[in-house]
Scaffold this active site. Structure first.
Site, mmCIF file in Angstrom:
data_model
loop_
_atom_site.group_PDB
_atom_site.id
_atom_site.type_symbol
_atom_site.label_atom_id
_atom_site.label_comp_id
_atom_site.label_asym_id
_atom_site.label_seq_id
_atom_site.Cartn_x
_atom_site.Cartn_y
_atom_site.Cartn_z
ATOM 1 N N SER A 1 -11.217 1.431 3.419
ATOM 2 C CA SER A 1 -10.295 0.586 5.039
ATOM 3 C C SER A 1 -9.623 1.564 5.719
ATOM 4 C CB SER A 1 -9.150 -0.153 4.468
ATOM 5 O OG SER A 1 -9.909 -1.415 4.247
ATOM 6 N N GLU B 1 -5.014 4.103 6.517
ATOM 7 C CA GLU B 1 -4.280 4.175 4.508
ATOM 8 C C GLU B 1 -4.914 5.332 4.445
ATOM 9 O OE1 GLU B 1 -6.374 0.871 1.077
ATOM 10 O OE2 GLU B 1 -5.752 0.219 3.332
ATOM 11 N N ARG C 1 0.807 -1.578 0.046
ATOM 12 C CA ARG C 1 0.028 0.230 -0.491
ATOM 13 C C ARG C 1 1.027 1.448 0.394
ATOM 14 N NH1 ARG C 1 -1.996 -3.649 -1.107
ATOM 15 N NH2 ARG C 1 -4.345 -4.796 -0.732
#
Length: 310
Positions: free
Chosen positions: A202, A302, A125
């Site tokens: 998320s 995130e 990520r």
């Protein structure tokens, strides 16, 4: 082009949290569109996608065209240009596996550059583009397999939904449909009628722990059974953030005000109407600190935080 210090690049905005004071500068919207085949070979096709293209539209086109490699990334909102920034991934696939080049504008020099995967610094990520205003992504090249079947299914939940074993392949359309259904069941496909979709997806990434930290975590979590985890290279272990949040007492639907945890998915923090970014971040801090106190593991956000911090 203004310097990175006083301008902010915004595409779809699906992975962005903006402070209540807005952004103190110029916001540049990315709206370039286009998908074209750059190179076609017997077994692969390289496709150039402009940064402003809808990502799910790109996935749908790939599935319809018989291009395999991004079908498990169906239903993810946002733009194609954002995918290398976040190294977008889901259900066993991530874009780093298929990206061959990223065309960027260096905002400090005004030069246009072509960056290969090794220069992009892809990680879980993350990439060199994340939290870095220097580069503006203009377009992305993806090399996809010319196949009516998906890449080997790697994710257990998806395999179960499809009724296959890990490593099996399925028709591209079946993989896409299963992923969309799984995401919808978690409130992760945009739906105006579903308040659980009012989120940035998320909110926390799955923690990646070194061996010693993972061992200490397992000791603290021993009474709760074996936590979900996935081994990585170099001895690291990725742990389920959703499991940590739930077992720390922050269950689905948690929250009584204008923001709260989704009723469908523990990782999504949702807007219930009339809320502020400050309230959202207060909830995120409560969850982060509660997980840290219970398990000794720190969660990291995130989404990109603009003019605000956690």
């Amino acid at each position: 082009m203004q310097s990175p210090a006083n301008s902010f690049i915004l595409a779809g905005g699906s992975n962005v949290v903006v402070g209540d004071g807005g952004y103190p500068g110029t916001v540049v919207l990315v709206r370039n569109r286009g998908v074209k085949v750059r190179e076609a070979e017997a077994e692969t096709v390289t496709v150039t996608v402009e940064a402003g293209e809808s990502w799910d539209g790109v996935v749908a086109q790939a599935v319809e065209s018989g291009w395999s490699g991004i079908e498990c990334l169906s239903g993810i909102p946002g733009s194609a240009g954002a995918t290398p920034i976040q190294n977008v991934g889901a259900y066993g696939q991530e874009v780093a596996e298929t990206i061959t080049a990223v065309r960027v504008l260096d905002r400090t020099t005004g030069e246009r550059l072509v960056m290969g995967p090794e220069e992009c610094g892809f990680a879980y990520r993350a990439s060199v583009f994340k939290h870095n205003d220097r580069w503006l992504v203009l377009s992305v090249d993806f090399r996809l397999a010319r196949s009516p079947e998906s890449a080997p299914v790697r994710y257990g939940e998806l395999a179960r939904a499809l009724g296959v074993e890990i490593g099996d392949r399925v028709p591209l359309a079946d993989a896409r449909a299963a992923v969309l259904a799984l995401r919808a069941g978690k409130g992760m496909v945009l739906d105006p009628a579903d308040p659980d979709t009012r989120s940035v997806g998320s909110f926390f990434t799955n923690p990646v722990l070194e061996a010693a930290a993972y061992s200490a975590f397992r000791e603290r979590a021993a009474e709760l059974g074996e936590p979900p985890s996935w081994p990585g290279s170099g001895g690291v272990v990725k742990v389920s953030a959703a499991w940590l949040i739930d077992r720390a007492g922050f269950t689905k639907g948690y929250g009584s005000g204008t923001v709260g945890i989704s009723t469908k998915h523990t990782l999504a923090l949702t807007h219930r109407g009339g809320g502020s970014t400050a309230e959202l971040l207060d909830l995120a801090r409560e969850i982060r600190d509660g997980v840290k106190d219970r398990f000794g593991v720190t969660l990291h956000p995130e989404p990109v935080l603009v003019n605000c911090e956690l």
